[in-house]
Design an enzyme around this catalytic site. Structure first.
Site, PDB file in Angstrom:
ATOM      1  CG  HIS A 126      -1.990  -0.861   0.966  1.00 48.42           C
ATOM      2  ND1 HIS A 126      -3.289  -0.319   0.239  1.00 48.42           N
ATOM      3  CD2 HIS A 126      -2.375  -1.976   1.447  1.00 48.42           C
ATOM      4  CE1 HIS A 126      -4.345  -1.317   0.435  1.00 48.42           C
ATOM      5  NE2 HIS A 126      -3.862  -2.498   0.879  1.00 48.42           N
ATOM      6  CG  ASP A 145      -7.266  -2.957   1.239  1.00 47.78           C
ATOM      7  OD1 ASP A 145      -6.497  -3.715   0.391  1.00 47.78           O
ATOM      8  OD2 ASP A 145      -6.832  -2.500   2.348  1.00 47.78           O
ATOM      9  CD  GLU A 204      -4.911  -8.832   2.838  1.00 46.90           C
ATOM     10  OE1 GLU A 204      -5.114  -7.821   2.003  1.00 46.90           O
ATOM     11  OE2 GLU A 204      -4.059  -8.971   4.072  1.00 46.90           O
ATOM     12  CG  HIS A 234      -4.478  -6.491  -1.062  1.00 49.12           C
ATOM     13  ND1 HIS A 234      -3.701  -5.472  -0.327  1.00 49.12           N
ATOM     14  CD2 HIS A 234      -3.620  -6.538  -2.072  1.00 49.12           C
ATOM     15  CE1 HIS A 234      -2.576  -5.070  -0.558  1.00 49.12           C
ATOM     16  NE2 HIS A 234      -2.310  -5.861  -1.621  1.00 49.12           N
TER      17      HIS A 234
END
Length: 235
Positions: A134, A141, A209, A212
């Protein structure tokens, strides 16, 4: 706690960070800012120019299939101090969920909890060879919303089976794939729809995830079997 993708070399392309425009839905108030995460003069709703273009392409593709659906941005750019803040916060929350006091943890307990946290959170490293995804401006996300046209004026977030950032097996993208009850089938269907529209423009999904996605960072390169990442850390 380095990760396999952090061995990928970075050939920085020097694209600027740009603001995510208001015609793309952003979840506000931003959850980490609400916790007091130290953004300073930065904003979480920034990405690299190429990432924004791919996000817009994915949004357009989604709406060719489902005109009332939209991609919703939960989080994007994350300075390293914010990454550290959220790793610490997640560690504390996980300990609390297990009825453990952080100040009383043994080293073994600390290591065990941190190992769980690091399945989902990247190391808040200042090493330019190992930036958190990130912190490159290349990771986002996201989830799905149904727009006001279908919901009588109220934006409705689609239930994906687990909240973003949950530290559990339910966060793994295909967790619900083997379930047969109608609700679980719906969770899996919507996760796969999100993956379909994001990968349409070149994004890759995080293995652990469902929310993501990234393009051009080390994790993307590792998943894509690319030799180089093109986005490094933006400090």
């Amino acid at each position: 706690m380095s990760k396999p993708y952090q061995r990928i070399s970075i050939a920085e392309c020097n694209e600027p960070l740009v603001a995510i425009p208001d015609d793309i839905f952003k979840i506000n108030p931003h959850p980490y800012m609400s916790l007091g995460a130290p953004y300073g003069d930065r904003s979480p709703f920034f990405v690299r120019q190429g990432i924004l273009e791919k996000l817009q392409k994915s949004q357009a593709y989604l709406q060719t299939m489902y005109p009332n659906y939209q991609i919703a941005i939960f989080d994007a750019y994350r300075p390293i101090p914010v990454q550290q803040f959220m790793v610490d916060y997640s560690f504390e929350q996980l300990a609390e969920s297990k009825d453990l006091e952080v100040k009383d943890l043994t080293e073994e307990q600390k290591n065990s909890l941190m190992a769980e946290v690091m399945k989902f959170w990247a190391v808040p490293s200042h090493d330019p060879k190992m930036p958190p995804p990130h912190s490159t401006g290349a990771a986002i996300d996201v989830t799905l919303n149904i727009s006001p046209v279908k919901c009588g004026g109220n934006i409705q977030e689609i239930n994906m089976g687990s909240p973003i950032d949950e530290i559990s097996d339910r966060s793994v993208p295909n967790y619900f794939a083997s379930f047969r009850n109608a609700q679980a089938v719906g969770f899996n269907r919507d996760r796969e729809l999100l993956n379909q529209v994001m990968t349409h423009s070149g994004f890759q999904r995080h293995p652990n995830e469902w929310w993501h996605f990234s393009y051009g960072d080390q994790l993307w390169a590792w998943i894509s079997n690319e030799q180089l990442a093109i986005y490094g850390g933006v400090m």
